[in-house]
Design a protein around this motif. Structure first.
Motif, PDB file in Angstrom:
ATOM      1  N   ALA A 190       7.036  -8.820  46.666  1.00 27.72           N
ATOM      2  CA  ALA A 190       6.374  -7.554  46.362  1.00 27.72           C
ATOM      3  C   ALA A 190       4.990  -7.836  45.786  1.00 27.72           C
ATOM      4  O   ALA A 190       4.565  -8.988  45.659  1.00 27.72           O
ATOM      5  CB  ALA A 190       7.207  -6.731  45.388  1.00 27.72           C
ATOM      6  N   SER A 191       4.303  -6.787  45.424  1.00 25.79           N
ATOM      7  CA  SER A 191       2.971  -6.932  44.839  1.00 25.79           C
ATOM      8  C   SER A 191       3.055  -7.665  43.511  1.00 25.79           C
ATOM      9  O   SER A 191       3.969  -7.460  42.720  1.00 25.79           O
ATOM     10  CB  SER A 191       2.349  -5.548  44.625  1.00 25.79           C
ATOM     11  OG  SER A 191       1.147  -5.660  43.886  1.00 25.79           O
ATOM     12  N   GLY A 192       2.065  -8.524  43.281  1.00 26.18           N
ATOM     13  CA  GLY A 192       2.000  -9.224  42.006  1.00 26.18           C
ATOM     14  C   GLY A 192       1.002  -8.614  41.047  1.00 26.18           C
ATOM     15  O   GLY A 192       0.887  -9.055  39.903  1.00 26.18           O
ATOM     16  N   VAL A 193       0.247  -7.600  41.511  1.00 27.44           N
ATOM     17  CA  VAL A 193      -0.747  -6.954  40.655  1.00 27.44           C
ATOM     18  C   VAL A 193      -0.104  -5.773  39.937  1.00 27.44           C
ATOM     19  O   VAL A 193       0.404  -4.863  40.583  1.00 27.44           O
ATOM     20  CB  VAL A 193      -1.953  -6.449  41.480  1.00 27.44           C
ATOM     21  CG1 VAL A 193      -2.963  -5.751  40.581  1.00 27.44           C
ATOM     22  CG2 VAL A 193      -2.611  -7.607  42.210  1.00 27.44           C
ATOM     23  N   PRO A 194      -0.092  -5.778  38.608  1.00 23.68           N
ATOM     24  CA  PRO A 194       0.521  -4.665  37.874  1.00 23.68           C
ATOM     25  C   PRO A 194      -0.155  -3.344  38.218  1.00 23.68           C
ATOM     26  O   PRO A 194      -1.373  -3.278  38.406  1.00 23.68           O
ATOM     27  CB  PRO A 194       0.285  -5.034  36.399  1.00 23.68           C
ATOM     28  CG  PRO A 194       0.028  -6.507  36.409  1.00 23.68           C
ATOM     29  CD  PRO A 194      -0.632  -6.814  37.709  1.00 23.68           C
ATOM     30  N   ALA A 195       0.647  -2.304  38.322  1.00 20.88           N
ATOM     31  CA  ALA A 195       0.097  -0.975  38.591  1.00 20.88           C
ATOM     32  C   ALA A 195      -0.805  -0.557  37.436  1.00 20.88           C
ATOM     33  O   ALA A 195      -0.544  -0.862  36.278  1.00 20.88           O
ATOM     34  CB  ALA A 195       1.227   0.030  38.767  1.00 20.88           C
ATOM     35  N   GLY A 196      -1.876   0.125  37.759  1.00 22.46           N
ATOM     36  CA  GLY A 196      -2.804   0.568  36.729  1.00 22.46           C
ATOM     37  C   GLY A 196      -3.489   1.852  37.132  1.00 22.46           C
ATOM     38  O   GLY A 196      -3.367   2.313  38.272  1.00 22.46           O
ATOM     39  N   VAL A 197      -4.192   2.418  36.210  1.00 21.95           N
ATOM     40  CA  VAL A 197      -4.939   3.650  36.467  1.00 21.95           C
ATOM     41  C   VAL A 197      -6.356   3.268  36.876  1.00 21.95           C
ATOM     42  O   VAL A 197      -7.033   2.513  36.185  1.00 21.95           O
ATOM     43  CB  VAL A 197      -4.958   4.551  35.213  1.00 21.95           C
ATOM     44  CG1 VAL A 197      -5.791   5.804  35.483  1.00 21.95           C
ATOM     45  CG2 VAL A 197      -3.543   4.916  34.799  1.00 21.95           C
ATOM     46  N   ALA A 198      -6.788   3.773  38.018  1.00 22.86           N
ATOM     47  CA  ALA A 198      -8.121   3.443  38.510  1.00 22.86           C
ATOM     48  C   ALA A 198      -9.196   4.077  37.641  1.00 22.86           C
ATOM     49  O   ALA A 198      -9.057   5.213  37.173  1.00 22.86           O
ATOM     50  CB  ALA A 198      -8.271   3.916  39.954  1.00 22.86           C
ATOM     51  N   GLY A 212      -8.453 -14.005  46.867  1.00 22.05           N
ATOM     52  CA  GLY A 212      -7.730 -15.264  47.001  1.00 22.05           C
ATOM     53  C   GLY A 212      -8.592 -16.440  46.599  1.00 22.05           C
ATOM     54  O   GLY A 212      -9.827 -16.365  46.595  1.00 22.05           O
ATOM     55  N   THR A 213      -7.950 -17.542  46.247  1.00 27.78           N
ATOM     56  CA  THR A 213      -8.668 -18.761  45.889  1.00 27.78           C
ATOM     57  C   THR A 213      -9.597 -19.168  47.029  1.00 27.78           C
ATOM     58  O   THR A 213      -9.230 -19.086  48.202  1.00 27.78           O
ATOM     59  CB  THR A 213      -7.670 -19.901  45.612  1.00 27.78           C
ATOM     60  OG1 THR A 213      -6.803 -19.510  44.541  1.00 27.78           O
ATOM     61  CG2 THR A 213      -8.399 -21.176  45.218  1.00 27.78           C
ATOM     62  N   ILE A 214     -10.804 -19.596  46.683  1.00 27.33           N
ATOM     63  CA  ILE A 214     -11.761 -20.034  47.697  1.00 27.33           C
ATOM     64  C   ILE A 214     -11.343 -21.421  48.180  1.00 27.33           C
ATOM     65  O   ILE A 214     -11.442 -22.411  47.461  1.00 27.33           O
ATOM     66  CB  ILE A 214     -13.193 -20.055  47.133  1.00 27.33           C
ATOM     67  CG1 ILE A 214     -13.612 -18.640  46.715  1.00 27.33           C
ATOM     68  CG2 ILE A 214     -14.160 -20.607  48.160  1.00 27.33           C
ATOM     69  CD1 ILE A 214     -14.971 -18.572  46.048  1.00 27.33           C
ATOM     70  N   GLY A 299       0.923 -13.979  52.281  1.00 30.92           N
ATOM     71  CA  GLY A 299      -0.215 -13.064  52.241  1.00 30.92           C
ATOM     72  C   GLY A 299       0.026 -11.910  51.295  1.00 30.92           C
ATOM     73  O   GLY A 299      -0.023 -10.744  51.687  1.00 30.92           O
ATOM     74  N   MET A 300       0.272 -12.252  50.027  1.00 30.30           N
ATOM     75  CA  MET A 300       0.551 -11.216  49.033  1.00 30.30           C
ATOM     76  C   MET A 300      -0.560 -10.173  48.915  1.00 30.30           C
ATOM     77  O   MET A 300      -0.272  -8.987  48.743  1.00 30.30           O
ATOM     78  CB  MET A 300       0.837 -11.866  47.674  1.00 30.30           C
ATOM     79  CG  MET A 300       1.354 -10.894  46.627  1.00 30.30           C
ATOM     80  SD  MET A 300       1.730 -11.709  45.043  1.00 30.30           S
ATOM     81  CE  MET A 300       3.308 -12.450  45.451  1.00 30.30           C
ATOM     82  N   PRO A 301      -1.858 -10.545  48.997  1.00 27.99           N
ATOM     83  CA  PRO A 301      -2.891  -9.507  48.904  1.00 27.99           C
ATOM     84  C   PRO A 301      -2.748  -8.406  49.945  1.00 27.99           C
ATOM     85  O   PRO A 301      -3.081  -7.247  49.682  1.00 27.99           O
ATOM     86  CB  PRO A 301      -4.191 -10.298  49.103  1.00 27.99           C
ATOM     87  CG  PRO A 301      -3.869 -11.657  48.591  1.00 27.99           C
ATOM     88  CD  PRO A 301      -2.449 -11.895  49.013  1.00 27.99           C
ATOM     89  N   LEU A 302      -2.252  -8.739  51.125  1.00 28.34           N
ATOM     90  CA  LEU A 302      -2.059  -7.725  52.153  1.00 28.34           C
ATOM     91  C   LEU A 302      -1.029  -6.699  51.692  1.00 28.34           C
ATOM     92  O   LEU A 302      -1.246  -5.480  51.794  1.00 28.34           O
ATOM     93  CB  LEU A 302      -1.620  -8.385  53.460  1.00 28.34           C
ATOM     94  CG  LEU A 302      -1.401  -7.466  54.661  1.00 28.34           C
ATOM     95  CD1 LEU A 302      -1.850  -8.148  55.946  1.00 28.34           C
ATOM     96  CD2 LEU A 302       0.062  -7.066  54.790  1.00 28.34           C
ATOM     97  N   VAL A 312      -6.613  -2.479  55.480  1.00 28.79           N
ATOM     98  CA  VAL A 312      -6.745  -3.930  55.594  1.00 28.79           C
ATOM     99  C   VAL A 312      -7.281  -4.288  56.974  1.00 28.79           C
ATOM    100  O   VAL A 312      -6.821  -3.758  57.989  1.00 28.79           O
ATOM    101  CB  VAL A 312      -5.389  -4.634  55.373  1.00 28.79           C
ATOM    102  CG1 VAL A 312      -5.528  -6.135  55.580  1.00 28.79           C
ATOM    103  CG2 VAL A 312      -4.843  -4.338  53.980  1.00 28.79           C
ATOM    104  N   ILE A 313      -8.263  -5.185  57.005  1.00 25.05           N
ATOM    105  CA  ILE A 313      -8.728  -5.805  58.238  1.00 25.05           C
ATOM    106  C   ILE A 313      -8.365  -7.277  58.127  1.00 25.05           C
ATOM    107  O   ILE A 313      -8.805  -7.957  57.194  1.00 25.05           O
ATOM    108  CB  ILE A 313     -10.246  -5.626  58.424  1.00 25.05           C
ATOM    109  CG1 ILE A 313     -10.624  -4.140  58.365  1.00 25.05           C
ATOM    110  CG2 ILE A 313     -10.696  -6.224  59.756  1.00 25.05           C
ATOM    111  CD1 ILE A 313     -12.128  -3.881  58.380  1.00 25.05           C
TER     112      ILE A 313
END
Length: 384
Positions: A190-198, A212-214, A299-302, A312-313
């Protein structure tokens, strides 16, 4: 219910060095959240290990989950105390060791010792990229990863693969090497970024994000050349690119572009130390996430972007289609004109392509940690 032992060596070491979590680290943190109530933390080095006490484990889990770098010294002190006290540590028997990073997997002594104590080992395999695409990795990593996989398959009671694509790669590699596979399960991440308020839009003009890491396989160099062409053709009307991720290895050509390419100044923003809150806000407002990788194990960011209803592209990779089906825009990772055209289309406020993808995103079946751990918990019960 058998006790759980979580190897937190990589997590605690990176936290002590004040390094932000990578995708692999976020998986480890998810395992802590799920298992902390019944788990002990384990530290390992060169095949030697120590099981932390209940109090030390609770402190390690708390430090890692809070990610408060002002307490990084506490993490280092905890590691030193644990190692120095290891010779008089209690000898636990029975349980399951969960090893969710590849770090230290190459030392068979660690897992032989665990097995003698009645502790079974379950490994997560994130990818076989150093074996299948060694050209994108640092020198020597192929040999190390080969040993990691050999040791893991020799000692594992079970393997958790993050995707069917990763498991297929593991099966193919095992057949070629003559290795025997233990029990396996595919449990998507699943997503690794905690949900937040924009918050407020960070950049007023249209912008895109790479996350992602360069490193070579992420294809940053290609993306920067696409951006240079956009700036040369459009000037100030060109969109902005936000590159989020720390600098990795074998990426000198990318760094040269970031630091010395004059046309990119002001049109490419590098965020090498981006907080989760800032990352969430960048993703929320972006025209699209760009994911031009040559190869990925998952590809977690996707998944993170689509879970936030962000277009997403991406490169046309089997694992991306496994996760997202036909939702993203797929392109060959070397199709410069194609990427430039799609980027400019998505930068347009009236983009029909972007509107169409937003409609497709509504049908996205988001992987969840609940589903992941239902599979892993059942898997552990079966092998135990």
């Amino acid at each position: 219910m058998l006790p759980i032992f979580l190897d937190v060596t990589r997590l605690l070491d990176r936290f002590a060095k004040r390094m932000l979590p990578t995708g692999v680290d976020r998986v480890g943190l998810a395992y802590i959240r799920h298992y902390a109530y019944r788990a002990r933390a384990v530290l390992s080095e060169y095949g030697f290990h120590v099981v932390l006490s209940e109090r030390e484990s609770a402190l390690a889990f708390e430090l890692l989950l809070n990610q408060d770098f002002t307490r990084s010294r506490a993490a280092r002190a905890l590691m030193v105390r644990a190692i120095l006290g290891g010779i008089r540590r209690e000898r636990r028997s029975q349980g399951v060791l969960l090893h969710t990073s590849h770090s230290g997997m190459e030392f068979g002594r660690y897992f032989r010792t665990m097995k003698r104590r009645g502790i079974r080992s379950v490994f997560m395999v994130h990818d076989l990229i150093p074996l299948t695409h060694a050209e994108y990795c640092r020198p020597g990593v192929r040999e190390k990863h080969h040993e990691r996989m050999r040791v893991a398959l020799s000692h594992a009671d079970g393997i958790v693969a993050n995707s069917q694509a990763t498991l297929d790669s593991l099966v193919e590699t095992s057949q070629k090497a003559g290795w025997t596979l233990p029990a396996t399960v595919v449990a998507r991440l699943a997503s690794g970024v905690p949900a937040g308020v924009a918050g407020e839009r960070p950049i007023q003009q249209p912008y895109f994000v790479m996350l992602g890491t360069i490193e070579p396989r992420k294809n940053h160099w290609f993306a920067l050349h696409v951006w240079r062409r956009l700036v040369e053709d459009l000037g100030e009307r060109a969109p902005t690119l936000v590159v989020i991720g720390r600098r990795g290895w074998e990426c000198e050509n990318v760094i040269d572009m970031l630091e010395r390419c004059e046309p990119l100044r002001g049109k490419v923003i590098e965020e090498g130390n981006c907080s989760d809150e800032r990352l969430h806000n960048y993703l929320h407002h972006t025209q699209a996430l760009l994911f031009p990788s040559f190869v990925e194990g998952y590809g977690m960011p996707l998944a993170e972007a689509l879970a936030m209803s962000v277009p997403v592209i991406a490169s046309d990779l089997p694992v991306f289609r496994e996760i997202a089906a036909e939702i993203p825009e797929y392109l060959d990772p070397l199709d410069g004109p194609g990427w430039a055209s799609r980027i400019m289309e998505y930068a347009d406020a009236g983009s029909q392509g972007r509107t169409a993808q937003l409609a497709r995103i509504k049908g996205f079946q988001e992987p969840t940690w609940k589903e992941h751990f239902e599979l892993v918990d059942q898997f552990i019960d079966e092998i135990a």
